[in-house]
Design an enzyme around this catalytic site. Sequence first.
Site, short mmCIF file in Angstrom:
data_model
loop_
_atom_site.label_atom_id
_atom_site.label_comp_id
_atom_site.label_asym_id
_atom_site.label_seq_id
_atom_site.Cartn_x
_atom_site.Cartn_y
_atom_site.Cartn_z
CG ASP A 67 -2.18 2.07 2.19
OD1 ASP A 67 -1.14 1.72 1.60
OD2 ASP A 67 -3.27 2.29 1.62
CG ASN A 88 0.59 7.93 -8.36
OD1 ASN A 88 1.05 9.06 -8.21
ND2 ASN A 88 1.13 6.86 -7.79
CG HIS A 115 3.35 8.15 -11.94
ND1 HIS A 115 3.08 7.19 -11.00
CD2 HIS A 115 2.80 7.69 -13.11
CE1 HIS A 115 2.42 6.18 -11.53
NE2 HIS A 115 2.23 6.46 -12.83
CG ASP A 175 7.23 10.76 -7.27
OD1 ASP A 175 6.70 9.71 -6.85
OD2 ASP A 175 8.00 10.81 -8.25
CD GLU A 208 0.22 2.86 -1.95
OE1 GLU A 208 -0.77 2.20 -2.27
OE2 GLU A 208 1.31 2.82 -2.58
#
Length: 366
Positions: free
Chosen positions: A232, A240, A245, A249, A276
């Site tokens: 994780d 973010n 965002h 990505d 994630e």
Amino acid sequence: MTIDNVNRAKISLIIVIIFELSLVVRNILEYGLSMHYYVIFYSVLLVVSIGSLLLLWYLPNKEQHIRFLDRFIFLYYLFFILWGGALTALDQGSYGQVTAYLSNVLVAVLMYHCSMRKFVVLQFVPLVIVAFAMHYAQPNEAIFIGHLINMTIFMVFATIGSRFLYNNAAQNHLQRELLCETNEELEALNTELEYLSVRDELTTLPNRRGLYRYLEQHLHDEQQVVSAVILDIDAFKHYNDFYGHLEGDYILQRVAKILQQQAEQHRAFVARFGGEEFMFICFHDDAENVEDFAEDVRQAVFQAHMPHASSPFAAFLTVSLGVSNSHSASTVNMTQLFKEADEALYEAKHRGRNGVCRFDDVAIGV
């Protein structure tokens, strides 16, 4: 179309061989072993037909032989029609019929489907030769004219029939080709769709469906030992919120690339488990090796020095990893495998993140 002509030619040759063999036997019984010209004619056609059948039977219908096969069949039917014409010319002194020639013309029309240019050479050239031969062989001018009219009318209908058969065969061939192309396109499309259905669009790693499929295909070897490692990204929500965002990505793609490289180096399987989170599947002999692998992954991500200004834990992007127990691949329960890895991950985060925790350590409270 040549392959179809070859298959029809085999049938024609078998029929011709049987028919000519019976005629040879009948003439031998009638005339004895004398070299009567009928016996010679029948024997020649019999020998040529047997040789042709053997060649067509044993020569593979492969791409490099197609042109040769087409030419060979064309030459055989040309010989076949000329043979019938020669026999017809000889018949003018006795029977006075044109049955042999017209019968052979009909066989060629029905069994050999060809272009108009080949048809003209195959049928009209022998017609001219036979007509000249009959003019000298037939003593009665009226009978000759009658035969010529009959042969001309027959050739008109033979031409119409030949064009119909050829066009129909060409259309069927085109439809088969189109069907093959369509099937190939559908197969390629299905393959692509199948690939996309098990891939994560953003990272191009296998998705959860791809992960389950991989496990179903590999969890069958009793001698294999399997472990799961769940990863994780630490404080990804902060990333973010701080960078946006789109950058989020992009960072997922960068992390995925590092994980893929690590998986390839250690012969592991990696998939995006969701959000994630990423999952490794490791087949191995020693549980310590899996924990070392997880540590290598953690260091590889950290040493990439991807800035994470909003992280409360480090200046660079970090990850936490949980390692499940090792299980026999033939008896493992996937739910239990993932649950152990997830609990180990929770403990790694509880200890401050940017670390590796094994489920054994959680179980004994280390």
